[in-house]
Design an enzyme around this catalytic site. Sequence first.
Site, mmCIF file in Angstrom:
data_model
loop_
_atom_site.group_PDB
_atom_site.id
_atom_site.type_symbol
_atom_site.label_atom_id
_atom_site.label_comp_id
_atom_site.label_asym_id
_atom_site.label_seq_id
_atom_site.Cartn_x
_atom_site.Cartn_y
_atom_site.Cartn_z
ATOM 1 C CB CYS A 35 -0.898 0.052 1.226
ATOM 2 S SG CYS A 35 -1.937 -1.379 1.401
ATOM 3 C CG ASP A 37 0.944 4.967 3.755
ATOM 4 O OD1 ASP A 37 1.939 5.699 3.783
ATOM 5 O OD2 ASP A 37 -0.159 5.300 3.318
ATOM 6 C CB CYS A 62 4.086 10.004 1.758
ATOM 7 S SG CYS A 62 2.595 9.944 2.747
ATOM 8 C CB CYS A 106 -0.954 9.670 7.093
ATOM 9 S SG CYS A 106 -0.375 9.526 5.402
#
Lengths: 298, 404
Positions: A35, A37, A62, A106
Amino acid sequence: MWDYSEKVREHFFNPRNAGLLDGANGVGDVGSIKCGDALRLMLKVDPDSEKIVEAGFQTFGCGSAIASSSALTEIIKGKTLDEALKVSNQDIADYLDGLPPEKMHCSVMGREALQAAVANYRGEVWKDDHEEGALICKCFAVDAVLIEEVVRVNSLTTVEQVAHFTKAGGGCASCHEGIEEILAKVSKEACTAPTAATKPTPASVAAAAPAAAPKLTNFQRIRKIEETVEAIRPMLQRDHGDIEIVEIDGKNIYVNLKGACVGCMMEAATLNGIQTKLVEALGEFVRLLPAAMLGKAQ
Amino acid sequence: MNDAPIYLDNNATTACDPAVVSAMLPFFTEQFGNPSSMHSFGNKVGFALKEARAKVQALLGAEHDSEIVFTSCGTESDSTAILSALKAQPERNQIITTAVEHPAILTLCEYLEKEGYAITRLGVDKRGRLDMDEYKAALGPRTAIVSAMWANNESGTIFPVEQMAELAHAAGAQFHTDAVQAVGKIAIDLKKTKIDMLSLSGHKLHAPKGVGVLYLRRGTRYRPLLRGGHQERGRRAGTENAASIVGLGVACEQAQQQMAFENTAVKRLRDRLEAGILAQVPRCFPTGDVTNRLPNTSNIAFEFIEGEAILLLLNKAGIAASSGSACTSGSLEPSHVMRAMGIPYTAAHGTTRFSLSRYNTESEIDRVIAAVPPIIAQLRKISPYWGEKGPVEKPEDAFAPAYA
């Protein structure tokens, strides 16, 4: 380039508590490299007080994923596990002065890592059925998986209904093509599914999902509308706005927006949000309209 | 020490050449006429467009200047080409394209697929190359158009479009190529090919944004996208973007003069950059067909870290590049080009593209070579997939999240 806040940039460039934490006794892993992340949260918990003495993280992701991880460790340090579990993803986003809608996941990941780490410390198994789809509505950060689920469960058939139920499409309206595609997909499935024959295909939402709700008397219904709107007023007042009910005519409820709400860019979205609440509370489909429309709507 | 920002994102867009800008300026002021007008105001602008058209023709090696149709951008040229082929040949309903095209082609094809057209997307191998046998097998009597990019925007890999055009013609299909990355970087001579249509975009070769070209071979059956006035011989209605077209003409003239420089000096800087990074950074590799690619492009996959984070740190160091990571696009999937090449997820999210131009210098490249290794090391230090000395054993097993 993303519109990251100064706080996000600062936590990305100088992450707090990054790296392996020696002596961690609660570890939570979420996300995956697929994914893009992945976050490992490490906690050192004092067994007597259940206080988080130290927190550390390792993140593959990120800028905002790294900043959210950093923020999370700062927020929970010194808290007890029960206090820490009250930290929501919005708290993480707020700590960073906000995240772009595409990046809210996130902060969600941060909260999930926290739950996983606490479960790990307590010797429990943490399971999450979290699934995330492509972001459709950027105004309210609603993804395809959520929209599809809500459309299916409530047998929704129009973009307007989707906006009432999920807020998606209630802002700038540029995602309506995407919402229409989801509606078409679900309706096609419903037509071809073998269970279609036993499943009622409702003509309207009113007849669909909330149909199970007991029928209210006129008086109860008006009281309910009033209660629901009263519950929302403090939120509007906090933003220096307000709302009053002018008239209730069948499924049309006419209101006046006041103060800062007047002429606000988000006026339509506000009305949509309140309408969703009313639909939920009443168990029937209603329309919330500005009082100026009184006598004009059918 | 000079630390002005270094621009290595020329496949995204380029700086307007100063000569392009100065050629354009009069067309915002005294040369404001409509080229369609009879009077002298219009006439002068009309002649300027004619001159620009000839310069584009020269760079593309087109046989006739009337084969150049000015549009607003590469995307418009792409849409025009594909929709024209379908309209002009209603008996044919198949489009053959590749899995690594620009969204200008892929998103349109997805839409046309929903409308009932048959779309064949050719796959690529791990170096980004097409399988010509797969292509030959896909061609048939129902193929309306084949659209394959001349060079890939992410990896720089070059497709054998001339050969592909021959094969398409043999099957009676039209052939279109999206050449926005190739034009100006590699030599093109369209009159020697069977290519029917080609898209180019001004801002990729030091002309301004908002101007493009559709090359349309004489005799190719065509239906316009925009109908209206007689501009571009009725093939693209709408008053011409005169200033930008003039600028594009100058840019094409310069690109032709700089072609050798691009393929020697720029190429050497690119190779130096790539070799410098590969020599210093462990666990990274160049993607695409490194023996057959654009001279200005290097796309390097850094394993176990994520591209947006790399870009933000590069940007802080004054270096502009781009990434195939999911996060830079707002989607959850890494670049479709990297996935089509079978680049593992452990590397696809960390792909970083450096694309040079003739304005880059040796000292800039040295600065980038020095800046990259510590950035990669810094991010790996906080990655759960990276241990003390290198990647953790079996990263997918060592890191076992509750959901995946």
